[in-house]
Scaffold this active site. Structure first.
Site, PDB file in Angstrom:
ATOM      1  CB  SER A   1     -14.734  12.590 -46.258  1.00 29.89           C
ATOM      2  OG  SER A   1     -15.096  13.922 -46.115  1.00 29.89           O
ATOM      3  N   GLY A   2     -18.069  12.729 -46.978  1.00 32.50           N
ATOM      4  CA  GLY A   2     -19.040  13.205 -47.964  1.00 32.50           C
ATOM      5  C   GLY A   2     -20.068  12.162 -48.340  1.00 32.50           C
TER       6      GLY A   2
ATOM      7  CB  THR B   1     -22.536  14.515 -40.649  1.00 35.31           C
ATOM      8  OG1 THR B   1     -21.172  14.129 -40.555  1.00 35.31           O
ATOM      9  CG2 THR B   1     -22.847  15.514 -39.579  1.00 35.31           C
TER      10      THR B   1
ATOM     11  CG  ASN C   1     -18.842  16.825 -46.735  1.00 35.26           C
ATOM     12  OD1 ASN C   1     -19.624  17.748 -46.957  1.00 35.26           O
ATOM     13  ND2 ASN C   1     -19.062  15.906 -45.815  1.00 35.26           N
TER      14      ASN C   1
ATOM     15  CB  SER D   1     -15.602  17.310 -44.347  1.00 37.02           C
ATOM     16  OG  SER D   1     -14.972  16.143 -43.941  1.00 37.02           O
ATOM     17  CB  SER D   2     -17.543  15.276 -39.252  1.00 34.42           C
ATOM     18  OG  SER D   2     -18.833  15.335 -39.772  1.00 34.42           O
TER      19      SER D   2
ATOM     20  N   GLY E   1     -14.684   6.431 -42.387  1.00 41.33           N
ATOM     21  CA  GLY E   1     -14.564   5.073 -42.926  1.00 41.33           C
ATOM     22  C   GLY E   1     -13.107   4.745 -43.164  1.00 41.33           C
TER      23      GLY E   1
ATOM     24  CD  GLU F   1      -9.578   8.883 -43.832  1.00 44.91           C
ATOM     25  OE1 GLU F   1      -8.414   9.132 -43.476  1.00 44.91           O
ATOM     26  OE2 GLU F   1     -10.536   9.656 -43.635  1.00 44.91           O
TER      27      GLU F   1
HETATM   28  N1  LIG Z   1     -29.881  11.907 -47.053  1.00 44.38           N
HETATM   29  C1  LIG Z   1     -29.424  12.966 -47.698  1.00 44.38           C
HETATM   30  N2  LIG Z   1     -30.241  13.742 -48.414  1.00 44.38           N
HETATM   31  C2  LIG Z   1     -29.796  14.801 -49.079  1.00 44.38           C
HETATM   32  N3  LIG Z   1     -28.504  15.180 -49.100  1.00 44.38           N
HETATM   33  C3  LIG Z   1     -27.613  14.462 -48.407  1.00 44.38           C
HETATM   34  C4  LIG Z   1     -28.026  13.313 -47.663  1.00 44.38           C
HETATM   35  N4  LIG Z   1     -26.928  12.797 -47.084  1.00 44.38           N
HETATM   36  C5  LIG Z   1     -25.893  13.585 -47.424  1.00 44.38           C
HETATM   37  N5  LIG Z   1     -26.302  14.586 -48.219  1.00 44.38           N
HETATM   38  C6  LIG Z   1     -25.462  15.651 -48.831  1.00 44.38           C
HETATM   39  O1  LIG Z   1     -24.121  15.240 -48.768  1.00 44.38           O
HETATM   40  C7  LIG Z   1     -23.340  16.174 -48.099  1.00 44.38           C
HETATM   41  C8  LIG Z   1     -22.294  15.468 -47.246  1.00 44.38           C
HETATM   42  O2  LIG Z   1     -22.920  14.741 -46.236  1.00 44.38           O
HETATM   43  P1  LIG Z   1     -22.255  14.505 -44.813  1.00 44.38           P
HETATM   44  O3  LIG Z   1     -23.245  13.822 -43.979  1.00 44.38           O
HETATM   45  O4  LIG Z   1     -21.687  15.758 -44.305  1.00 44.38           O
HETATM   46  O5  LIG Z   1     -21.069  13.551 -45.210  1.00 44.38           O
HETATM   47  P2  LIG Z   1     -20.042  12.870 -44.224  1.00 44.38           P
HETATM   48  O6  LIG Z   1     -20.460  13.170 -42.825  1.00 44.38           O
HETATM   49  O7  LIG Z   1     -20.101  11.429 -44.534  1.00 44.38           O
HETATM   50  O8  LIG Z   1     -18.728  13.442 -44.577  1.00 44.38           O
HETATM   51  C9  LIG Z   1     -24.323  16.946 -47.237  1.00 44.38           C
HETATM   52  O9  LIG Z   1     -23.857  18.232 -47.028  1.00 44.38           O
HETATM   53  C10 LIG Z   1     -25.560  16.932 -48.082  1.00 44.38           C
HETATM   54  O10 LIG Z   1     -25.492  17.971 -49.034  1.00 44.38           O
HETATM   55 MG   LIG Z   2     -19.491  14.098 -41.440  1.00 45.41          MG
END
Ligand SMILES: Nc1ncnc2c1ncn2[C@@H]1O[C@H](COP(=O)(O)OP(=O)(O)O)[C@@H](O)[C@H]1O
Ligand SMILES: [Mg+2]
Length: 1034
Positions: free
Chosen positions: A161-162, A166, A208, A211-212, A439, A441
Site C-alpha cells: 500500500s502506497g 494506483t 497512504n 489507499s485503494s 501485494g 501482506e
Molecule cells: N509515479 C509517481 N509519481 C509521483 N508520485 C507518485 C507516483 N506514484 C505514486 N506516487 C505518490 O504515492 C502516493 C501513493 O500512490 P498510490 O498509487 O496510491 O499507492 P498504492 O495504490 O500502491 O497504494 C500517491 O498518492 C502519490 O503521491
Molecule cells: Mg492504490
C-alpha cells in the site's frame, strides 16, 4: 573471503554490518585500503569505514559496477545486486528499471516531469530496449503487441500500500487513452470511472492518503484499428471493516467526507445530515482524522458528481446512493441500550429521531426496522422463533448490515460503471488488462483478509514464475542451449494447501462456517489435524498456540483464526435481509438480490467461495493474455522523496517475488557473460590474444574455459553468451584475482623501486647541498681566523721593525749626546783653566805694573796705553780662536758619532756607565764655543738607507769636519725622524683588500651558494690593516 584476493579500487560485496535484521543484505563498496585483519571500504554513499577482512565477500561482477537499465543483464542476479542497482538509479531519480519485461517502479514521492506529452510521443512505437525504462514503454509495448499479434495483454501491478500501484494504473490508462488517439466519449468515461472508484474504494491510511482498499482489474478493449472500444472493471475484496471502524489517523472511505463537505444545505436537509462536520458521525470520527492535506473534499465531491454524469448515472440513482450513505452515517449514530426481556439480555433503540431518519432513508417502516435491528428470527423445526439480541449482538448486527450495505453499494456502482463502459458487441476484440491489486501482506496480526490477499498473490506469483521460467527457456532456446534438464519447483504446493486440493484451508474454513457449532477454535484444530504434518504448514509455537502459519513464497505468515468464520460468512441478519427486500428504495433492493431464502444462509456463497471464483476468473483471464509485470516499491515509510530505506526495499523485493527470477536462473546457469565482456575480463588467464576487435571472442572464451575450468565443468556456449554455473564463475574469478595479485606485486615492485631511487637521489642531493654549505661555512670561518692571524702577524713584524729601528736611533742619539756633552764639558773646563791662569798672570802683571807705576807715572801711563792696545789686539785674536775651536769641537762630535755607529756594540757599556748630563750642563752647550778644536768625522756612507732618507744630508766641510750649526741641524733631524709616524703604506695594504674583494666577488658569482649565506655581511676587514713597513704576503 579466505580465497578471495582483495585489490585496491576493486568493487566488492560486503557483509551487512552491525545488524541482525533478516532483511539486511550485502552491500556494494570499493576497497580503499587493505590490512591483514581489516579492510577500508567506501560504500555507494561515499562513506568510508573499516570492516573485518572476512566480511568482504566477493568481487563485484562487472555488470553490477555501473547501474543497468535491465537487471536481467546483471551477470550476478542476486537480491543485493538488484537492490544496489535500484538504489543507485533511484539516487539519480531514475525510478523505473526493467527485469526482462518486468518493470520495477520506485515511488518518487514527488512530481517528476516524465509524464508529459513529450514522453507520450517519445515512447510511441518504440521497443522496450530502445529508450530508458518507463511505464509508457510497457504500455506502448503491450499496445503494439496487441495490434501486431492480435492477442490479449495484461499488466499486473503489485506492491505494498502506497507503493504507487494506483498511480501507475492511472498512468497506463492515460497513455492508452492518449495513443488510441480518438478522444472519444468512451475514453473519457473510462478515465472518469477512476475518481468514482477512488471515492468509494479509497481511504486515508497511515501509509497512504489515497489507499485503494480493494483490488481491481480494468480491461480495456480495442478495435482492430487500435481505438478504445470499451472497458470492464472487476473489483476484489473491498475492505469492509473500515466502514465501521478506523484506526487512529485513518479515515473512512473518501465519499463520506466529500459528501458532507460538498452537499448543499438543502440537500443535507433532505438527507437529514444536520451536522456537516464528520466528527459528529460515529462511523467517521473514530480515526480522529477528518481532512487531508492538499485535498479539497468539497471539490472532489463536485468532481465525483461530474464523473457520475459522464458515466450516465441518473440523478435519482445518485440520490439513492447518497441516501444510503446518509443512512449508514445515521445507523452509526444509532444508540442502543441494554435491557432484559423475560430474563434474557435484550437491546432497544432509545434514539427514535435517528431511527426514523434511517428508516426514511432506507425506505423502510420504523417498527420492522427497529425489530430487525434488535431481534433475530431463527428457523427451528419448521417454525420461526424470534429472540432478542443483547446490546453487543445488536451492535454487531448493525455493523454487519452496514458493511454489507456499503459493499453492496460499491459492487452496484462498479456494475453501473461497467454497464456504461462495457458495451458488448459481437465482434471479438482484444484487450489490455491492468491489475491493481494489493501485494503480499504480513502484519503483526494477520486475519482472513490477509489469507485471501496472500492466496491471490500466490496465484499471481505462480503466474509470474511461469512467465519468467518461460522467458528463461526462451533465452536458452534463443542461445541454442539445451535446457531440458533444468528443473524448477514453483509454489503449486502452497496453492494446493490454501485453495486447490481437497480439504484445503479455504474449504475447511467454508465447512466450519456452515457448521452451526463451528467456532474459530474448532477451525484451528481442524486445520492442525488436517495439515499439521506438512512442511509448508506451520503450527503456532508455545506463545502463539492460537495461530497457524503458512510458508509462503515470500516467507512464513502467521494467521490468527479469530473472526475467520464470521468474515467468511459475509452475511448479516436474515431479518434485515428480508426487510430490505421490501424497501421503497429501489436501489437498496437492487443491492441485495431478493431470491435468497432466509433459511438457506448456509447455502449462501461464502467470501471464500466468492473470492476464489473471482480469482479463478482473473487467473483464467490473465493466463490467456501476454503478461507484463510492474512491481511498485515504496522507498520509505515517510512518503519522503530521495529517501531509500534498504531494508524496507529488500522486504518488498522479497514479497514481490522478484527473487524467483534469480532462483529460476540459479536452477539453470545463473552466470552469463557476453563473449566480448568475458574475454575482456579473463583474457589474462591465457597467453596474449591480441585486440578484441580482431579476434573471435567466442573461440577465445572457449580457450579460456578449457584452460581455467575443469574439463567436466557444466557450462554452455550460447550464440552470444557464455552460460556458467556459480562455482565455475567463482573459480574463474579466483584465478583472475590470484594472477592479478601476482602482476600487481610485480608492478608494485618496479614502481616502488623507481620511487625509492628517485627518493634516494633527492635525498643524496639534499645531503650534498647541506654538506656544501657546511663546508663553505667552515672554510669561511677558517679564512676569517687566518686573515686575522695574518693581520696580527703583520702588525707584530711592523712593530718589531719599528722597535728595532727606534732602539737603534735612540742608542745612536744617546751616544752622540754623550760624545757632544763630553766634548763640551772638556772644552768648558779647558776654557775656565785658561781663564784662571790668565787672571793669575794678569794679577801678577798688575802688581808689577803698580810697582812700576810708582816709579814712573808717565811711563806707566804710557805703558797702560800700550797695554790697552795690546789687550784689544788680544781680544780680537781670542774671538777668532774661539770660532775655530767650536768648529773643531763639532767636527770631533761628528767623528765621534760616526765612530759610535761603527763600534756601538763595543762601546755600549761605556755609554751606559756614563751618566746623563744635568740640565745645567746641557744649557751650557749653547755657550760660545771653546777654542778651536778640529773633530774628525767618520764618513756618512755607513748610515742605514732608511735613516738617510729621513735625516737631511749634513753639509760636510772641506776638511771632513762638521761645524756647530751643522751638528745642531743634524740633531734636529734625528729628533724629527724619531717623532715621525712610521710609513706603512706599502703595496700589501691595497693588495689584501683587493684580493678579499675578488674572493667575495667569486663567491657571489657561484649560483649554488645559498643567498642566505651571501646576504650575511662578510666582514673581511674586521681588523683594520696596520701600517707596516715591510711587504707581507697573505
Ligand atoms: N509515479 C509517481 N509519481 C509521483 N508520485 C507518485 C507516483 N506514484 C505514486 N506516487 C505518490 O504515492 C502516493 C501513493 O500512490 P498510490 O498509487 O496510491 O499507492 P498504492 O495504490 O500502491 O497504494 C500517491 O498518492 C502519490 O503521491
Ligand atoms: Mg492504490
Amino acid at each position: 573471503m579466505s580465497e578471495f584476493v582483495r585489490q585496491l579500487g576493486e568493487y566488492v560485496w560486503v557483509k551487512p554490518q552491525n545488524t541482525t535484521s533478516e532483511f539486511a543484505v550485502p552491500f556494494g563498496a570499493r576497497i580503499v585500503r587493505t590490512e591483514k585483519t581489516q579492510t577500508l571500504v567506501c560504500d555507494d554513499l561515499n562513506k568510508q569505514f573499516w570492516v573485518p577482512a572476512g566480511d568482504v565477500l566477493k568481487a563485484m561482477h562487472i555488470t553490477s559496477q555501473e547501474d543497468v537499465e535491465d537487471m536481467i543483464t546483471l551477470g550476478d542476479l542476486q537480491e543485493y545486486t538488484i537492490l544496489r542497482n535500484l538504489q543507485n538509479r533511484y539516487a539519480k531519480q531514475l525510478i523505473y528499471t526493467y527485469t526482462g519485461s518486468m518493470l520495477v517502479a520506485i515511488n518518487p514521492y514527488q512530481i517528476l516531469p516524465i509524464y508529459t506529452n513529450r514522453e507520450i510521443q517519445l515512447y510511441r512505437k518504440k521497443t522496450l530496449t530502445e529508450l530508458p525504462p518507463h511505464i509508457f514503454a510497457i504500455s506502448d509495448n503491450a499496445f503494439q503487441r496487441l495490434q501486431r499479434l492480435k492477442e490479449n495483454q495484461c499488466v499486473v501491478i503489485s506492491g505494498e500500500s502506497g507503493a504507487g500501484k494506483t498511480e501507475s494504473t492511472k498512468l497506463i490508462l492515460q497513455y492508452l487513452a492518449a495513443i488510441s488517439g480518438k478522444h472519444s466519449w468512451i475514453e473519457q468515461q473510462i478515465i472518469e470511472a477512476n475518481p468514482i472508484m477512488e471515492a468509494f474504494g479509497n481511504a486515508k491510511t497511515v501509509r497512504n492518503d489515497n489507499s485503494s482498499r480493494f483490488g481491481k482489474y480494468i480491461e480495456i478493449r480495442f478495435t482492430p484499428e487500435g481505438a478504445i472500444q470499451g472497458a470492464r472493471i472487476q473489483q476484489y475484496l473491498l475492505e469492509k471493516s473500515r466502514i465501521v471502524f478506523q484506526s487512529r489517523e485513518e479515515r473512512n472511505y473518501h465519499i463520506f467526507y466529500c459528501m458532507l463537505a460538498g452537499l448543499s444545505a438543502p440537500e443535507r436537509e433532505r438527507l437529514k445530515l444536520q451536522e456537516q462536520s464528520p466528527s459528529q458521525y460515529h462511523y467517521l470520527a473514530q480515526g480522529g482524522c477528518f481532512t487531508l492535506p492538499g485535498k479539497g473534499d468539497a471539490k472532489d465531491f463536485a468532481d465525483i458528481r461530474a464523473a457520475m454524469k459522464v458515466l450516465s448515472f441518473k440523478p435519482e440513482e445518485v440520490w439513492s446512493i447518497l441516501s444510503l450513505l446518509a443512512a449508514i452515517l445515521h445507523l452509526g449514530n444509532l444508540r442502543f441500550t441494554a435491557t432484559e426481556v423475560a430474563n434474557l439480555e435484550a437491546a432497544e433503540i432509545d434514539d427514535t429521531p435517528n431511527l426514523q431518519r434511517v428508516a426514511q432513508l432506507l425506505g423502510l417502516p420504523v417498527p420492522p426496522l427497529n425489530a430487525a435491528l434488535t431481534q433475530r428470527t431463527i428457523f427451528v423445526h419448521g417454525e420461526h422463533v424470534t429472540t432478542s439480541l443483547s446490546k453487543e449482538a445488536a451492535l454487531e448486527g448493525r455493523d454487519a448490515f452496514v458493511k454489507s450495505l456499503y459493499d453492496g453499494i460499491f459492487v452496484r456502482i462498479v456494475r453501473r460503471i461497467n454497464e456504461t463502459i462495457n458495451k458488448q458487441i459481437d465482434q471479438p476484440m482484444n484487450s489490455i488488462g491492468v491489475l491493481d491489486i494489493f501485494g503480499f501482506e504480513n502484519f503483526d496480526n494477520n486475519s482472513f483478509e490477509q489469507l485471501c490477499i496472500n492466496y491471490a498473490n500466490e496465484n499471481l506469483q505462480q503466474f509470474f514464475v511461469g512467465h519468467i521460467f518461460k522467458m528463461e527457456q526462451d533465452e536458452y532456446q534463443n542461445e541454442h542451449i539445451n535446457w531440458q534438464h533444468i528443473e524448477f519447483q514453483d509454489n503449486q504446493q502452497i496453492l494446493d494447501l490454501i485453495g486447490m486440493k481437497p480439504m484445503n484451508l479455504m474449504s475447511l474454513i467454508d465447512e466450519e462456517s456452515k457448521f452451526p457449532k463451528g467456532t474459530d477454535q474448532t477451525l484451528l484444530e481442524k486445520l492442525h489435524v488436517q495439515h499439521g504434518n506438512r512442511s509448508i504448514y506451520v503450527k503456532g509455537k508455545t506463545t502463539q498456540t492460537s495461530l497457524f502459519g503458512i510458508r509462503h513464497y515470500a516467507g512464513v505468515v502467521m494467521y490468527n483464526p479469530m473472526g475467520f468464520l464470521e468474515k467468511n460468512r459475509d452475511s448479516f441478519s436474515s431479518d434485515l435481509r428480508t426487510l430490505v427486500q421490501r424497501s421503497a428504495n429501489k436501489y437498496l433492493v437492487d443491492i441485495f438480490p431478493h431470491e435468497m431464502p432466509m433459511d438457506t444462509a448456509k447455502k449462501q456463497p461464502t467470501l471464500c467461495v466468492k473470492f476464489r471464483n473471482s480469482l479463478d476468473m482473473l487467473m483464467r483471464t490473465l493466463s490467456q493474455a501476454h503478461p507484463y509485470f510492474i512491481r511498485c516499491i515504496k522507498p520509505n515509510e515517510y512518503k519522503e522523496p530521495k529517501n531509500f530505506d534498504k531494508e524496507l526495499c529488500v522486504r518488498q523485493l522479497r514479497y514481490s517475488g522478484m527473487m524467483e527470477t534469480a532462483r529460476i536462473r540459479r536452477a539453470g546457469y545463473p552466470i552469463r557473460h557476453a563473449y566480448r565482456a568475458f574475454v575482456e575480463r579473463y583474457r589474462l588467464l591465457v597467453p596474449p590474444v591480441g585486440p578484441l576487435e580482431k579476434c573471435d571472442c567466442r573461440t577465445v572464451a572457449r580457450q579460456i574455459c578449457e584452460v581455467a575450468l575443469p574439463a567436466d565443468s557444466d557450462r554452455q556456449y550460447g550464440k552470444t553468451k557464455l552460460f556458467l554455473r556459480d562455482d565455475d564463475d567463482g573459480s574463474l574469478e579466483l584465478q583472475r584475482s590470484q594472477l592479478m595479485l601476482k602482476s600487481i606485486v610485480t608492478i608494485q615492485r618496479g614502481i616502488r623501486r623507481v620511487l625509492f631511487r628517485r627518493y634516494l637521489k633527492r635525498y643524496r642531493e639534499a645531503i650534498i647541498t647541506v654538506q656544501r654549505y657546511w663546508r663553505g661555512r667552515l672554510q669561511r670561518r677558517k679564512y676569517q681566523i687566518m686573515r686575522q692571524g695574518f693581520h696580527r702577524l703583520g702588525a707584530c713584524i711592523a712593530a718589531q721593525q719599528l722597535t728595532t729601528k727606534f732602539t737603534m736611533v735612540r742608542c745612536r742619539t744617546i751616544k752622540l749626546q754623550a760624545l757632544s756633552r763630553g766634548y763640551l764639558v772638556r772644552k768648558d773646563f779647558q776654557e775656565k783653566l785658561v781663564e784662571k791662569r790668565k787672571q793669575q798672570q794678569m794679577k801678577k802683571e798688575e802688581l808689577l805694573k803698580l810697582a812700576k807705576l810708582k816709579e814712573a807715572e808717565e811711563l806707566l801711563r804710557l805703558q797702560q796705553l800700550k797695554e790697552q792696545k795690546l789687550k784689544e789686539q788680544k781680544d780680537l785674536e781670542d774671538k777668532r780662536l774661539k770660532e775655530e775651536q767650536r768648529l773643531k769641537a763639532e767636527a770631533a762630535a761628528r767623528n765621534a758619532l760616526a765612530m759610535a755607529a761603527v763600534q756601538q756594540p763595543r762601546r755600549e757599556k761605556s755609554f751606559k756607565q756614563q751618566a746623563p748630563l744635568p740640565p745645567t750642563q746641557q744649557a751650557r752647550m749653547s755657550l760660545p764655543p771653546p777654542p778651536t778644536t778640529i773633530v774628525a768625522v767618520a764618513p756618512l756612507a755607513t748610515r742605514p738607507a732608511s735613516a738617510t732618507s729621513r735625516i737631511n744630508a749634513i753639509p760636510e766641510s772641506p776638511g771632513g769636519t762638521i761645524d756647530v750649526e751643522s751638528s745642531k741641524q743634524m740633531v734636529d733631524d734625528v729628533f724629527r725622524f724619531l717623532n715621525d709616524e712610521p710609513d706603512v703604506s706599502g703595496p700589501l695594504g691595497p693588495n689584501v683588500k683587493e684580493k678579499s674583494l675578488m674572493f667575495e666577488q667569486a663567491l657571489r658569482l657561484r649560483k649554488d651558494v645559498p643567498t642566505k649565506l651571501l646576504s650575511r655581511p662578510v666582514n673581511y676587514y674586521e681588523a683594520a690593516p696596520r701600517k707596516i713597513v715591510n711587504q707581507t704576503r697573505l
